[in-house]
Scaffold this active site. Structure first.
Site, PDB file in Angstrom:
ATOM      1  N   TYR A 150       0.834  -1.201   0.000  1.00  0.00           N
ATOM      2  CA  TYR A 150       0.000   0.000   0.000  1.00  0.00           C
ATOM      3  C   TYR A 150       0.867   1.250   0.000  1.00  0.00           C
ATOM      4  O   TYR A 150       0.669   2.165  -0.812  1.00  0.00           O
ATOM      5  CB  TYR A 150      -0.921  -0.006   1.218  1.00  0.00           C
ATOM      6  CG  TYR A 150      -1.950   1.101   1.211  1.00  0.00           C
ATOM      7  CD1 TYR A 150      -3.121   0.972   0.469  1.00  0.00           C
ATOM      8  CD2 TYR A 150      -1.768   2.259   1.961  1.00  0.00           C
ATOM      9  CE1 TYR A 150      -4.073   1.979   0.458  1.00  0.00           C
ATOM     10  CE2 TYR A 150      -2.713   3.266   1.963  1.00  0.00           C
ATOM     11  CZ  TYR A 150      -3.865   3.130   1.208  1.00  0.00           C
ATOM     12  OH  TYR A 150      -4.805   4.133   1.198  1.00  0.00           O
ATOM     13  N   THR A 185     -13.957   3.705   5.786  1.00  0.00           N
ATOM     14  CA  THR A 185     -14.264   2.817   4.659  1.00  0.00           C
ATOM     15  C   THR A 185     -13.880   1.383   5.019  1.00  0.00           C
ATOM     16  O   THR A 185     -13.141   1.128   5.974  1.00  0.00           O
ATOM     17  CB  THR A 185     -13.478   3.214   3.402  1.00  0.00           C
ATOM     18  OG1 THR A 185     -12.073   3.041   3.649  1.00  0.00           O
ATOM     19  CG2 THR A 185     -13.764   4.667   3.017  1.00  0.00           C
TER      20      THR A 185
END
Length: 269
Positions: A150, A185
């Site tokens: 990431y 999220t």
């Protein structure tokens, strides 16, 4: 950039920031194609937005899917004015992340942006206008504890957005790079793709949730659309990221030492 009357594509629009961006764009008078790997989720959001929105399911790292999005937008609403490259994934934890996890992170978080720009920029150049919005992350300016794929892929996303803006900014093409910290999220709650309940997943979640306020997707989208309206390159839903970034640049070694201490504290060391 006046959003009213424009045609936009938003990827990762089945939930989270993407869905919030789609809602905000339609509210501002745009017409929107929503794309998501979860076709049903995208369709549900589009249906809630009425005739100004349509949904398309598919992998937005696939060039043929991107081409299909552009063609669908043209058929339904007209040529694409804005492209929100918002879809993103985690990709694993540390050195134990597999080649497949690395490849997936780079495909979705970086190469999907490259492929979209490759298809859109030539037409935008001929028209003299177009707007590319890359959802990267504060991890792309700083780093991400607990997820190497990431962190690295988001750095690359920032780098590509910078290159795109420098190369085409004098030719009518605008670029914004969105770098939030925590947003409420599924990606955040999953630990950015690390194995569920693993130490790395917990570290990734803690690193984000303790660094600053966790925004709602609607709060983040509001800042993004205001930044697009103002044509800012760097859009920071968490303004404190700029202070952190400046601190990093002013003394890289000291910043790395600080991040090590932060990591140790989160791990209880």
């Amino acid at each position: 950039m006046e959003i009213s009357g424009k045609v936009a594509i938003v990827t990762g629009a089945g939930a989270g920031i993407g869905a919030a961006l789609a809602r905000g764009l339609v509210a501002a008078g745009a017409r929107v194609v929503l794309a998501d790997l979860d076709a049903g989720a995208a369709a549900q959001v589009a249906e809630s937005l009425g005739a100004a929105a349509v949904a398309v399911g598919g992998d937005v790292a696939d060039e043929q899917v991107i081409r299909g999005l552009i063609e669908r937008a043209a058929a339904e609403f007209g040529p694409v004015d804005l492209y929100f490259a918002n879809a993103g994934i985690g990709g694993g934890a540390g050195l134990d992340s597999t080649d497949a996890q690395w490849a997936a992170a780079l495909e979705v978080n970086v190469l999907a942006h490259v492929r979209a720009a490759r298809l859109l920029v030539p037409e935008w150049l001929s028209r003299g206008s177009g707007y590319f919005v890359s959802t990267a992350s504060a991890a792309g300016l700083l780093t991400q504890l607990g997820s190497a794929p990431y962190a690295v892929s988001k750095h690359a996303a920032v780098g590509f957005a910078e290159w795109l803006s420098v190369t085409y900014g004098d030719k009518g093409i605008r670029v914004s790079c969105v770098c939030p910290m925590g947003v409420d999220t599924q990606l955040l709650h999953s630990g950015l793709g690390a194995t569920e309940h693993s130490a790395e997943a917990e570290l990734a979640i803690k690193a984000v949730t303790t660094a600053g306020k966790v925004l709602s997707p609607d709060e983040a989208a509001e800042v993004v659309l205001a930044g697009v309206d103002a044509e800012h390159f760097l859009i920071l839903p968490h303004p404190e990221v700029l202070k952190m970034y400046r601190y990093k640049g002013s003394d890289y070694d000291r910043w790395i030492d600080g991040m090590r201490r932060f990591q140790a504290a989160l791990l209880g060391n």
